[in-house]
Design an enzyme around this catalytic site. Structure first.
Site, PDB file in Angstrom:
ATOM      1  CB  THR A  94      16.371 -25.515  62.032  1.00 58.18           C
ATOM      2  OG1 THR A  94      16.715 -24.531  61.064  1.00 58.18           O
ATOM      3  CG2 THR A  94      15.274 -24.964  62.906  1.00 58.18           C
ATOM      4  CB  THR A  95      20.983 -26.030  59.284  1.00 60.34           C
ATOM      5  OG1 THR A  95      19.954 -25.342  58.577  1.00 60.34           O
ATOM      6  CG2 THR A  95      21.803 -26.833  58.317  1.00 60.34           C
ATOM      7  CG  ASP A 387      15.701 -18.477  61.297  1.00 60.90           C
ATOM      8  OD1 ASP A 387      14.617 -18.943  61.710  1.00 60.90           O
ATOM      9  OD2 ASP A 387      16.443 -19.082  60.518  1.00 60.90           O
TER      10      ASP A 387
END
Length: 546
Positions: A94-95, A387
């Site tokens: 996501t980052t 995650d």
């Protein structure tokens, strides 16, 4: 015919057109990516966020950070949606996707300022995306998912940037164990995991159950709290007297009528309970309520009852016990009774009671129990676990890995620059811009370590321009260049593909916007008038009709 200009939109509407709108979108995208820039890599910083309810969130998970941030600009909102989409699709990266999308937007700024049409830029970007995906497929390595150590390489890399990494292989072991249990049956389908956070204890007490745990107790204190090899019946109906659907009037002519009416209710509930008891169950679980009368009859039959269980929990109990969820007690059959559960037990952990369905034969669902000192630690561990589970699922569905640490981005960048000369026309410039924009990942990794970014990147470019330089990337702990296959930093192909696709496609979408219209809401408008008397008030019903 020349006349007065026609005003179509409301006078309070704010509107940006052409280049101003495009540059505004680029600026907003860059602002969002700057928020999470320092949260990439193992030496990343945490963000502390205060949510509207006054709670504090401390995390370096890109999606969790952006979820809490309230933004006004439509392009910024679109960027935040990217993180959510990435999280739902593959669960990790996501980052990276936000940083890459922001850099893709910034890379397009010179072209916008030189009046190159956005369509030309977008064409160059899409061509670069197509070539990038084919390069990723080409350099990906197949792994054997039956070998635990090969899967663990990717899982350890996934949580290497997370808070949970200081506990060694704890989270990756839990993830791998849980995924293997669930994959016994749901091999190529959408996999969902349930986990339970219990404050207190130490993180080392976290475990994966070969079964399911729910936060429920039996409904009556005299019911059995421990049963070996239980027969389980699952219902999604109420065990109560059903009221009439329409209005019902009862006329009573003699004093015994009320007693007869109440007796009728008792008989109905007794009949319902008999339908259940004839199958000799040990445990009855329902998603709805259970009346005191039904509890009485079931207690006499030595049955433990759990009520108001969530639909998801009921489904998971069905998977571990072999029971079928039934809608009406009279439809129960012997094949609907679950017998695969080895032990049913109710335990008190902390202040709450938990029901355990464990020692199951080949369960296709499981519960992960997370223990920890405080709620903040548990929440962060839960995000890390999410995650890691997503990466484990992706590896089993597409068992291919790529080197991490920015090595992939540098390799794709080097190969795109080689191919750029073959791209004809004006699209060559945006094509090259994508190649240079990919370098933001290794650049950010080295910057977050406090390394000399310019020297590291120059050295990396040199390594990747030679043959056999594929595995060279940035060691996120030291900031130095290292071979990723030697320090075991890997990423799943599916995650990296999704990062590239989401980042470049969203940048293309935002670059094609040339008009941003934002109106002021009615409530704000009315409060701005400060309640002028001559304004017509909104009315409803009789008042408006006069």
């Amino acid at each position: 015919m020349q006349g007065a200009p026609v005003i179509v939109v409301n006078a309070n509407t704010k509107r940006e057109q052409g280049r101003k709108a495009q540059l505004g979108n680029i600026q907003a995208a860059k602002a969002v990516s700057d928020i999470v820039l320092t949260t990439l890599g193992p030496r990343s910083m945490l963000k502390m966020l205060l949510d509207p309810m006054g709670g504090i969130v401390m995390t370096n998970d890109g999606n969790a950070i952006l979820r809490e941030i309230d933004v006004q600009h439509p392009a910024a909102k679109s960027m935040i949606e990217l993180a959510r989409a990435q999280d739902e699709e593959v669960g990790d990266g996501t980052t990276s996707v936000i940083i890459l999308a922001g850099e893709m937007m910034v890379a397009a700024r010179p072209f916008i300022e030189k009046n190159i049409h956005p369509t030309e830029i977008v064409n160059g970007y899409f061509k670069a995306l197509e070539d990038s995906v084919s390069i990723l497929d080409e350099i990906a390595q197949q792994i054997d998912t039956d070998k635990k150590e090969e899967v663990m390489k990717a899982l350890q890399s996934c949580i290497g940037t997370k808070f949970a990494f200081r506990w060694g292989t704890l989270i990756s072991d839990l993830s791998l164990q849980a995924t293997r249990i669930v994959l016994r049956r749901w091999k190529y389908q959408q996999i969902e995991f349930g986990n339970q956070e219990i404050p207190g204890g130490t993180l080392e007490e976290s475990c994966v159950l070969e079964g399911v745990m729910i936060n429920k107790d039996v409904t009556h204190p005299r019911m059995r709290r421990e049963i070996k090899n239980p027969r389980i019946i699952l219902l999604d109906c109420t065990l109560e007297y059903k009221k009439g659907e329409s209005m019902t009037n009862m006329e009573m002519t003699k004093e015994s009528d009320m007693t007869d009416a109440l007796q009728q209710e008792i008989n109905e509930v007794a009949l319902m309970c008999n339908d259940i008891l004839k199958h000799k169950p040990d445990i009855v679980i329902t998603e709805k309520g259970v009346s005191d009368l039904a509890q009485h009859f079931l207690l006499k039959g030595n049955v433990s009852v759990i009520r108001r269980v969530r639909k998801t929990d009921n489904t998971r109990i069905a998977r571990v016990s072999g029971a079928t969820i039934v809608n009406r007690p009279e439809e129960l059959q012997e094949t609907d009774v679950g017998t695969l559960c080895g032990t049913f037990e109710v335990k008190k952990i902390g202040d709450d009671y938990f029901a355990f369905f464990v020692d199951c034969q080949n369960p296709t669902a499981c519960s992960i129990i997370l223990r920890g000192a405080s709620k903040d630690v548990l929440n962060e561990m839960e995000r890390n676990l999410h995650d890691c589970l997503a990466v484990a699922k992706n590896i089993y569905q597409d068992p291919k890995l790529l080197p991490g640490g920015g090595a992939v981005e540098m390799e794709v960048s080097a190969r795109l620059l080689e191919k750029a000369n073959k791209v004809e026309g004006l699209g060559q410039l945006p094509y090259k811009a994508v190649a240079y924009a990919l370098e933001i990942i290794p650049r950010t990794l080295s910057a977050n370590c406090g390394a000399d970014t310019v020297r590291v990147l120059t050295e990396l470019r040199a390594k990747h321009s030679e043959t056999g330089g594929l595995y060279f990337g940035v060691d996120g702990n030291t900031g130095k260049i290292a071979k990723m296959n030697e320090i075991n930093v890997w990423e799943p192909l599916s995650v990296k593909k999704q990062v590239f696709k989401t980042a470049i496609e969203s940048a293309c979408m935002l670059l094609r916007i040339d008009d941003v219209v934002s109106g002021i809401k009615k409530k704000q408008q009315q409060s701005g008038r400060q309640g002028g008397e001559d304004e017509p008030q909104e009315t409803f019903g009789d008042q408006r009709d006069g």
